[in-house]
Design an enzyme around this catalytic site. Structure first.
Site, mmCIF file in Angstrom:
data_model
loop_
_atom_site.group_PDB
_atom_site.id
_atom_site.type_symbol
_atom_site.label_atom_id
_atom_site.label_comp_id
_atom_site.label_asym_id
_atom_site.label_seq_id
_atom_site.Cartn_x
_atom_site.Cartn_y
_atom_site.Cartn_z
ATOM 1 C CD GLU A 180 -8.875 -0.194 1.781
ATOM 2 O OE1 GLU A 180 -9.975 0.085 1.147
ATOM 3 O OE2 GLU A 180 -8.741 -0.296 2.712
ATOM 4 C CG HIS A 195 -15.294 -8.092 5.415
ATOM 5 N ND1 HIS A 195 -15.114 -7.223 6.578
ATOM 6 C CD2 HIS A 195 -14.538 -7.995 4.861
ATOM 7 C CE1 HIS A 195 -13.961 -7.101 6.679
ATOM 8 N NE2 HIS A 195 -13.846 -7.128 5.851
ATOM 9 C CD GLU A 255 -3.070 -1.856 2.169
ATOM 10 O OE1 GLU A 255 -2.764 -0.676 3.214
ATOM 11 O OE2 GLU A 255 -3.516 -1.873 1.874
ATOM 12 C CG HIS A 287 -9.442 -5.646 0.483
ATOM 13 N ND1 HIS A 287 -9.864 -4.097 0.744
ATOM 14 C CD2 HIS A 287 -9.459 -6.329 -0.879
ATOM 15 C CE1 HIS A 287 -10.171 -4.306 -0.362
ATOM 16 N NE2 HIS A 287 -10.253 -5.113 -1.359
ATOM 17 C CD GLU A 288 -5.903 -5.325 4.087
ATOM 18 O OE1 GLU A 288 -6.427 -6.570 3.827
ATOM 19 O OE2 GLU A 288 -6.000 -4.159 4.096
ATOM 20 C CD GLU A 328 -6.945 -2.724 -0.262
ATOM 21 O OE1 GLU A 328 -6.064 -3.916 0.691
ATOM 22 O OE2 GLU A 328 -7.154 -1.637 0.384
#
Ligand code: NOJ
Ligand code: CA
Length: 700
Positions: free
Chosen positions: A505, A410, A169, A480-481, A499
């Site tokens: 975000e 989620h 990120e 994600h991550e 992601e």
């Protein structure tokens, strides 16, 4: 051969002295990859494109634990050459069929009793190679370092993010290779889990432009049972070396023979758009491993999400602190009243998503534990099955289904990976019970158990295992991550998104970011970037909340649905913000998420991208254009349309006074008839863009 020469040849083979170079050429003959053993028996390769060096002679091999290195004293015991040409059909994708055409050369090497083959594939748009360890007396190898080099032929321009074992990120830095060290901190951004290993380390996919305007992209493909590879630059020699992600004991990988490493890849093009259009990463992955893929479907979704990201509401239900989830009694707890995933709010989103033709609604913060996750580094925080008291899981799923949409699950793991593994079966079973068929998972924070990194061999195996298990239960995964993708979605097409980069975000990323991601992160697979933000000044509706001001216009956000390919696309903003610009929202409603044909019309990394795509299920075309922090004009030629047909183009463009920084919500919408001879000149504001839907004007 006379006797002395025969003897000399034998001696050369036995002592592992140099061999004559072995070369393969791509099917069109433009790309040449050469392998040779040096005089010390070191494996080495190089590559040229149209006679220009793209990789100078580069050494290959490994250091091993408690064993001599696999770097020299090799002898070549065989070579096999072949060629391959197939056209395969992806379950979903940018195109409805993909050509996979290459020539192959496999060199067999031996060092004493140990065997290592190297397999090269040359495509018209690049090449890859991998190490193959055949069955042999040595059963297990433990790698302490991969020594693969990629020696660059010049001080190329590079678009890079810092090498880091735990996060991708970051914003991109553009610099010459020789300047990476001095710019190492330019775009530093702290993260919940972060480990930079070298001031000259960079991540793949790495985008490069040579001084004679060749575009190169360095990456890896089919990352299975191995740590992710970064690249560390020797900035005196401009030579990259593989930098694997270590495990807790400092070793990189342990494997048993037979074993194949991931591919190390170099994509090459004369135009930037060649890199965008390349399917090399996918082609180097195995074909689909799933017998039945009928349950996998491209998905457009909304989410009870942006309101939490911006701070309007919260994932958690109470403000309780320092509790033990196992004993905490939520029914007696004192809710803080800002919980986003409550029955009423979720129904409101279901209504809006269903009314506007979406497939799914993501709901985050539906399950207990959010009081106790961030930064706590606890092994057991989430059980992934127990809803908060104000989230009626059955009623809400039934309600969504009655309206023709599904909820999206989620799973924030808080990087407690063993805990997730322990709960995974139950978590997926719960999804099957209530009719969820897609999960967004996440790995925020340091990996627990401590010492593991996000991209280590163990973690790489965990992410793929989660995808395989999900496939058994007919569940699509968007992690994600997790480790950045390497084309595994070809083999496991239920991996519909990741992601693994800086996504929307992060409130105020620079506009150039979205003109780089398709050249880098997206070369491994689709990204859940979460486009479609319409209300740019976040503090206007989330006072004190996270993020400040997006630097993007509404047409820029619309264009991302075309320029950033994904079979999973979110309309990330909240219903009320879409209602305020309902005419522009029409583009998000219309835009498909599966395509029969994609054309990258023009692009330059860090500057702009313009792409056109044809819907897989109709004769409609969609065009998207995005620019960086510079305003720019683009003349679009509609020559990709079917000759002789007319279409109605609806153009969503930046208004004359629009500006991604100061006036981001000013746009125009115009319609006119176009055909293959038409052209339109469109102005993009800084941080701006344009989006066009093109629908057949009359029935044939
Ligand atoms: C990070 C993810 O990228 C984000 O989308 C999610 O909302 C949070 N983690 C919470 O799980
Ligand atoms: Ca994230």
């Amino acid at each position: 051969m006379n006797a002395p020469i025969k003897l000399l040849a034998l001696a050369l083979i036995l002592t592992g002295c140099g061999t004559k170079p072995e070369t393969i050429s791509s099917p069109d003959g433009n790309l040449e990859v050469t392998f040779e053993l040096t005089d010390q028996g070191q494996p080495s390769y190089s590559a040229k494109y149209k006679g220009k060096d793209i990789v100078l002679p580069s050494l290959m091999g490994f250091d091993l634990k408690d064993a001599p290195s696999l770097t020299d004293n090799f002898r070549q015991t065989g070579i096999e050459r072949s060629s391959f040409n197939e056209t395969w059909v992806p379950v979903w994708g940018e195109n409805d069929s993909i050509v996979n055409n290459y020539t192959q050369m496999t060199v067999s090497l031996e060092q004493g009793k140990r065997k290592m083959d190297i397999e090269f594939r040359a495509f018209d748009d690049g090449f890859g190679f991998r190490y193959i360890f055949p069955e042999q007396p040595t059963k297990t190898f433990t790698v302490t370092d991969e020594l693969t080099q990629m020696a660059m032929a010049g001080d190329h321009m590079a678009w890079w993010i810092p090498g880091d074992y735990d996060t991708q990120e970051y914003e991109y830095t553009k610099s010459r290779l020789s300047e990476i060290r001095s710019h190492a901190d330019d775009n530093f951004m702290p993260n919940a889990s972060q480990y930079r290993f070298s001031p000259t380390g960079v991540q793949t996919a790495l985008m490069l432009r040579t001084n004679d305007s060749l575009y190169l992209n360095l990456h890896e493909a089919a990352l299975v049972d191995f740590p992710a590879m970064h690249l560390d630059l020797n900035d005196s020699t401009l030579t990259f070396k593989a930098a694997l992600t270590p495990g807790p004991d400092g070793t990189m990988a342990t494997f048993s023979t037979p074993f194949k490493t991931p591919w190390r890849t170099v994509t090459v093009g004369e135009k930037a758009t060649d890199i965008l259009a390349s399917n090399l990463t996918l082609n180097l992955n195995d074909p689909c491993a799933l017998d039945d893929t009928s349950w996998i479907h491209p998905t457009k979704y909304m989410g009870v999400w942006w309101e939490m990201i911006t701070g309007v509401s919260s994932w958690s239900y109470t403000n309780a602190e320092n509790f033990d989830l196992a004993t905490f009694d939520y029914s007696k707890a004192n809710p803080h009243g800002r919980h986003g995933a409550n029955n009423e709010n979720v129904r409101r989103y279901i209504d809006f998503a269903a009314d506007n033709g979406f497939d799914q609604l993501l709901v985050e913060g539906w399950n207990i534990g959010w009081e106790d996750w961030f930064g706590k580094e606890k092994d057991f925080v989430f059980d992934f099955v127990t809803p908060y008291p104000d989230f009626d899981i059955k009623a809400l799923n039934d309600y969504a289904h009655s309206k023709g949409i599904k909820l999206m699950m989620h799973h924030e793991t808080s990087s407690a990976v063993d805990n997730y593994d322990r709960h995974m079966d139950g978590a997926y079973d719960l999804m099957n019970r209530y009719g969820y068929d897609a999960v967004k998972s996440g790995y925020v924070g340091n990996i627990i158990p401590k010492g593991e990194h996000h991209y280590s061999q163990k973690q790489v195996n965990h992410y793929l295992n989660a995808v395989k298990k999900a496939a058994d239960k007919h569940i699509m995964v968007n992690a994600h991550e997790a480790v950045r993708p390497t084309g595994l979605c070809r083999t496991y097409p239920n991996l519909v998104g990741n992601e693994s980069a800086m996504g929307q975000e992060f409130g105020d990323m620079s506009p150039q970011h979205c003109t780089i991601l398709p050249f880098t992160r997206l070369k491994g697979g689709p990204m859940d970037f979460t486009p479609g933000i319409f209300r740019m000044k976040i503090t206007d509706f989330a006072p004190g909340g996270q993020g400040s001001q997006k630097r993007a216009t509404i047409p820029n956000q619309l264009a991302l649905y075309v320029t950033m390919y994904s079979p999973l696309q979110m309309a990330a903003d909240m219903p009320e913000h879409y209602k305020a610009h309902y005419d522009a929202f029409q583009f998000i409603k219309d835009v498909p998420v599966d395509w029969s044909k994609s054309i990258y019309l023009d692009a330059e990394p860090g500057e702009f991208i313009v792409a056109a795509r044809k819907d897989k299920n109709s004769d409609e075309w969609y065009v998207g254009g995005v620019t960086d922090e510079n305003a720019r004009q683009y003349t679009l030629h509609y020559n990709f349309l079917t000759p002789g047909k007319t279409y109605e183009a609806t153009i969503y463009a930046d208004a004359p006074d629009a500006d991604g920084f100061t006036n981001p919500e000013a746009y125009t919408i115009s319609k006119h008839i176009v055909s293959t001879e038409s052209q339109d000149t469109i102005d993009m504001a800084r941080g701006g863009g344009f989006a066009i839907s093109i629908k057949p004007a009359e029935k044939d």
